[in-house]
Design a protein around this motif. Structure first.
Motif, PDB file in Angstrom:
ATOM      1  N   LEU A 106       0.624  -1.195  -0.219  1.00 39.44           N
ATOM      2  CA  LEU A 106       0.298   0.504   0.155  1.00 39.44           C
ATOM      3  C   LEU A 106       1.423   1.207   0.052  1.00 39.44           C
ATOM      4  CD1 LEU A 106      -3.528  -0.456   1.839  1.00 39.44           C
ATOM      5  CD2 LEU A 106      -3.020   0.283   0.053  1.00 39.44           C
ATOM      6  N   THR A 107       2.008   1.308   0.810  1.00 39.88           N
ATOM      7  CA  THR A 107       2.590   2.114   0.699  1.00 39.88           C
ATOM      8  C   THR A 107       3.538   2.501  -1.165  1.00 39.88           C
ATOM      9  OG1 THR A 107       3.617   1.731   2.601  1.00 39.88           O
ATOM     10  CG2 THR A 107       5.220   3.368   2.112  1.00 39.88           C
ATOM     11  N   VAL A 108       4.075   1.530  -1.347  1.00 42.91           N
ATOM     12  CA  VAL A 108       4.156   2.102  -2.954  1.00 42.91           C
ATOM     13  C   VAL A 108       3.069   2.494  -3.616  1.00 42.91           C
ATOM     14  CG1 VAL A 108       4.774   0.945  -5.152  1.00 42.91           C
ATOM     15  CG2 VAL A 108       6.076   0.379  -3.144  1.00 42.91           C
ATOM     16  N   HIS A 109       1.697   1.407  -3.460  1.00 45.24           N
ATOM     17  CA  HIS A 109       0.582   2.635  -4.415  1.00 45.24           C
ATOM     18  C   HIS A 109       0.422   4.078  -4.160  1.00 45.24           C
ATOM     19  CE1 HIS A 109      -3.190   2.778  -5.851  1.00 45.24           C
ATOM     20  NE2 HIS A 109      -3.487   3.112  -4.581  1.00 45.24           N
ATOM     21  N   LEU A 110       0.721   4.437  -3.014  1.00 44.03           N
ATOM     22  CA  LEU A 110       0.307   5.210  -2.090  1.00 44.03           C
ATOM     23  C   LEU A 110       1.354   6.966  -3.006  1.00 44.03           C
ATOM     24  CD1 LEU A 110      -1.884   5.117   1.160  1.00 44.03           C
ATOM     25  CD2 LEU A 110      -2.668   5.627  -0.417  1.00 44.03           C
ATOM     26  N   ASN A 111       2.975   5.930  -2.859  1.00 41.90           N
ATOM     27  CA  ASN A 111       3.747   6.615  -3.331  1.00 41.90           C
ATOM     28  C   ASN A 111       3.109   7.319  -4.489  1.00 41.90           C
ATOM     29  OD1 ASN A 111       5.062   7.496  -0.794  1.00 41.90           O
ATOM     30  ND2 ASN A 111       6.381   5.722  -2.016  1.00 41.90           N
ATOM     31  N   GLU A 112       2.602   6.696  -5.406  1.00 42.02           N
ATOM     32  CA  GLU A 112       2.166   6.688  -7.021  1.00 42.02           C
ATOM     33  C   GLU A 112       1.042   7.781  -7.109  1.00 42.02           C
ATOM     34  OE1 GLU A 112       1.394   5.061 -10.721  1.00 42.02           O
ATOM     35  OE2 GLU A 112       3.052   3.494  -9.133  1.00 42.02           O
ATOM     36  N   HIS A 113      -0.303   7.159  -6.208  1.00 43.13           N
ATOM     37  CA  HIS A 113      -2.138   7.886  -6.113  1.00 43.13           C
ATOM     38  C   HIS A 113      -1.646   8.489  -4.331  1.00 43.13           C
ATOM     39  CE1 HIS A 113      -2.829   5.255  -9.264  1.00 43.13           C
ATOM     40  NE2 HIS A 113      -1.831   4.772  -8.980  1.00 43.13           N
ATOM     41  N   LYS A 114      -0.969   9.990  -4.623  1.00 42.14           N
ATOM     42  CA  LYS A 114      -1.018  10.327  -3.617  1.00 42.14           C
ATOM     43  C   LYS A 114      -2.105  10.767  -3.051  1.00 42.14           C
ATOM     44  CE  LYS A 114       3.672  12.316  -4.645  1.00 42.14           C
ATOM     45  NZ  LYS A 114       4.240  11.404  -3.611  1.00 42.14           N
ATOM     46  N   LYS A 115      -3.325  10.977  -3.756  1.00 41.12           N
ATOM     47  CA  LYS A 115      -4.562  11.145  -2.846  1.00 41.12           C
ATOM     48  C   LYS A 115      -6.108  10.518  -3.022  1.00 41.12           C
ATOM     49  CE  LYS A 115      -4.557  16.028  -5.391  1.00 41.12           C
ATOM     50  NZ  LYS A 115      -5.620  17.192  -5.809  1.00 41.12           N
ATOM     51  N   ASP A 116      -5.069   8.960  -2.974  1.00 42.30           N
ATOM     52  CA  ASP A 116      -6.411   8.095  -2.986  1.00 42.30           C
ATOM     53  C   ASP A 116      -6.423   8.176  -1.398  1.00 42.30           C
ATOM     54  OD1 ASP A 116      -7.324   5.608  -2.645  1.00 42.30           O
ATOM     55  OD2 ASP A 116      -5.962   4.993  -3.730  1.00 42.30           O
ATOM     56  N   TYR A 117      -6.860   8.940  -0.871  1.00 43.02           N
ATOM     57  CA  TYR A 117      -7.383   8.406   1.077  1.00 43.02           C
ATOM     58  C   TYR A 117      -8.197   7.327   1.066  1.00 43.02           C
ATOM     59  CZ  TYR A 117      -6.386  13.695  -0.296  1.00 43.02           C
ATOM     60  OH  TYR A 117      -5.663  14.981  -0.565  1.00 43.02           O
ATOM     61  N   SER A 118      -8.962   7.225   1.054  1.00 44.36           N
ATOM     62  CA  SER A 118      -9.323   5.790   1.136  1.00 44.36           C
ATOM     63  C   SER A 118      -8.349   4.527   0.959  1.00 44.36           C
ATOM     64  CB  SER A 118     -10.382   4.865   0.628  1.00 44.36           C
ATOM     65  OG  SER A 118      -9.943   4.978  -1.114  1.00 44.36           O
ATOM     66  N   SER A 119      -7.323   4.853   0.322  1.00 35.93           N
ATOM     67  CA  SER A 119      -6.262   3.653   0.828  1.00 35.93           C
ATOM     68  C   SER A 119      -5.498   3.638   1.994  1.00 35.93           C
ATOM     69  CB  SER A 119      -5.497   3.190  -0.713  1.00 35.93           C
ATOM     70  OG  SER A 119      -6.073   2.966  -1.487  1.00 35.93           O
ATOM     71  N   ARG A 120      -4.778   5.506   2.287  1.00 37.36           N
ATOM     72  CA  ARG A 120      -4.411   5.383   3.221  1.00 37.36           C
ATOM     73  C   ARG A 120      -5.149   5.483   4.457  1.00 37.36           C
ATOM     74  NH1 ARG A 120      -0.361   9.354   2.581  1.00 37.36           N
ATOM     75  NH2 ARG A 120      -1.674   9.481   0.492  1.00 37.36           N
ATOM     76  N   ARG A 121      -6.068   5.713   4.232  1.00 41.62           N
ATOM     77  CA  ARG A 121      -7.368   4.981   5.287  1.00 41.62           C
ATOM     78  C   ARG A 121      -7.162   3.694   6.174  1.00 41.62           C
ATOM     79  NH1 ARG A 121     -12.889   4.174   6.818  1.00 41.62           N
ATOM     80  NH2 ARG A 121     -12.885   5.076   9.103  1.00 41.62           N
ATOM     81  N   GLY A 122      -7.227   2.684   4.968  1.00 39.43           N
ATOM     82  CA  GLY A 122      -6.968   1.260   4.954  1.00 39.43           C
ATOM     83  C   GLY A 122      -5.388   0.646   5.850  1.00 39.43           C
ATOM     84  N   LEU A 123      -4.560   2.069   5.106  1.00 37.90           N
ATOM     85  CA  LEU A 123      -2.843   1.577   5.715  1.00 37.90           C
ATOM     86  C   LEU A 123      -2.615   1.993   7.409  1.00 37.90           C
ATOM     87  CD1 LEU A 123      -0.016   1.595   5.022  1.00 37.90           C
ATOM     88  CD2 LEU A 123       0.072   3.792   4.472  1.00 37.90           C
ATOM     89  N   GLN A 124      -3.591   3.350   7.863  1.00 34.46           N
ATOM     90  CA  GLN A 124      -3.349   3.390   8.969  1.00 34.46           C
ATOM     91  C   GLN A 124      -4.281   2.327   9.769  1.00 34.46           C
ATOM     92  OE1 GLN A 124      -5.563   7.728   8.016  1.00 34.46           O
ATOM     93  NE2 GLN A 124      -3.442   8.460   8.269  1.00 34.46           N
ATOM     94  N   ALA A 125      -5.596   1.891   8.990  1.00 34.28           N
ATOM     95  CA  ALA A 125      -6.178   0.456   9.689  1.00 34.28           C
ATOM     96  C   ALA A 125      -5.276  -0.861  10.190  1.00 34.28           C
ATOM     97  CB  ALA A 125      -7.230   0.008   9.241  1.00 34.28           C
ATOM     98  N   MET A 126      -4.358  -0.747   9.013  1.00 34.09           N
ATOM     99  CA  MET A 126      -3.688  -1.635   8.697  1.00 34.09           C
ATOM    100  C   MET A 126      -2.172  -1.645   9.869  1.00 34.09           C
ATOM    101  SD  MET A 126      -3.088  -3.420   5.123  1.00 34.09           S
ATOM    102  CE  MET A 126      -4.732  -3.758   4.197  1.00 34.09           C
ATOM    103  N   VAL A 127      -1.932  -0.529  10.150  1.00 33.21           N
ATOM    104  CA  VAL A 127      -0.536   0.023  10.633  1.00 33.21           C
ATOM    105  C   VAL A 127      -1.143  -0.531  12.346  1.00 33.21           C
ATOM    106  CG1 VAL A 127       0.578   1.431  11.130  1.00 33.21           C
ATOM    107  CG2 VAL A 127       0.705   1.195   9.229  1.00 33.21           C
ATOM    108  N   GLU A 128      -2.327   0.321  12.571  1.00 32.61           N
ATOM    109  CA  GLU A 128      -2.657   0.325  13.763  1.00 32.61           C
ATOM    110  C   GLU A 128      -3.369  -1.205  14.603  1.00 32.61           C
ATOM    111  OE1 GLU A 128      -3.446   2.128  16.443  1.00 32.61           O
ATOM    112  OE2 GLU A 128      -2.003   3.530  15.140  1.00 32.61           O
ATOM    113  N   LYS A 129      -3.768  -2.407  13.585  1.00 33.01           N
ATOM    114  CA  LYS A 129      -3.513  -3.684  13.947  1.00 33.01           C
ATOM    115  C   LYS A 129      -2.549  -3.994  13.850  1.00 33.01           C
ATOM    116  CE  LYS A 129      -5.893  -7.722  12.471  1.00 33.01           C
ATOM    117  NZ  LYS A 129      -7.197  -7.938  11.647  1.00 33.01           N
ATOM    118  N   ARG A 130      -1.338  -3.703  13.034  1.00 29.48           N
ATOM    119  CA  ARG A 130       0.103  -4.177  13.391  1.00 29.48           C
ATOM    120  C   ARG A 130       0.941  -3.961  15.017  1.00 29.48           C
ATOM    121  NH1 ARG A 130       4.922  -3.012   9.462  1.00 29.48           N
ATOM    122  NH2 ARG A 130       4.887  -1.288  10.495  1.00 29.48           N
ATOM    123  N   LYS A 131       0.185  -2.780  15.063  1.00 34.94           N
ATOM    124  CA  LYS A 131       0.986  -2.431  16.325  1.00 34.94           C
ATOM    125  C   LYS A 131       0.055  -3.087  17.426  1.00 34.94           C
ATOM    126  CE  LYS A 131       0.570   2.105  17.182  1.00 34.94           C
ATOM    127  NZ  LYS A 131       0.731   3.650  17.016  1.00 34.94           N
TER     128      LYS A 131
END
Length: 113
Positions: free
Chosen positions: A49-74
């Motif tokens: 997802l980080t690679v995807h978001l580096n290319e698509h900077k305005k994809d906010y729904s994927s960014r939210r999913g990334l934040q959720a995954m980081v919190e789950k991993r934490k």
């Protein structure tokens, strides 16, 4: 055409990496629930997802999913730290990620650990 080729190459690369990670961190043949396995799988998805978001900077729904995954991993790291600190340190070292274990030792906001 170039972006499609790049997308298929990245998809192939991450699927190969996901399979390698699955084989490396499973504790038995049908393992899908151990904390180490879940942390490893989430780490690969986070990298993808980080690679995807580096290319698509305005994809906010994927960014939210990334934040959720980081919190789950934490949360999984916090559980693993409570169960066995050595296993927690080992998986951080094996995955090569930056993670501060000192934050896990702090009590949560309600005062119970």
């Amino acid at each position: 055409m170039g972006s499609t080729r790049k997308l298929t190459w990245l998809t192939w690369l991450f699927s190969k990496k996901r399979i390698e990670t699955r084989n490396r961190f499973k504790t038995h043949e049908n393992d899908s629930g151990s904390p180490e396995f879940q942390i490893a799988q989430l780490t690969v998805k986070i990298e993808q997802l980080t690679v995807h978001l580096n290319e698509h900077k305005k994809d906010y729904s994927s960014r939210r999913g990334l934040q959720a995954m980081v919190e789950k991993r934490k949360k999984l790291f916090r559980y693993l730290y409570k169960v066995d600190v050595a296993r927690c340190e080992a998986i951080i070292k094996d995955l090569g990620i930056r993670f501060n274990l000192a934050n896990l030792a702090i009590k949560n906001r309600y005062g119970n650990n």
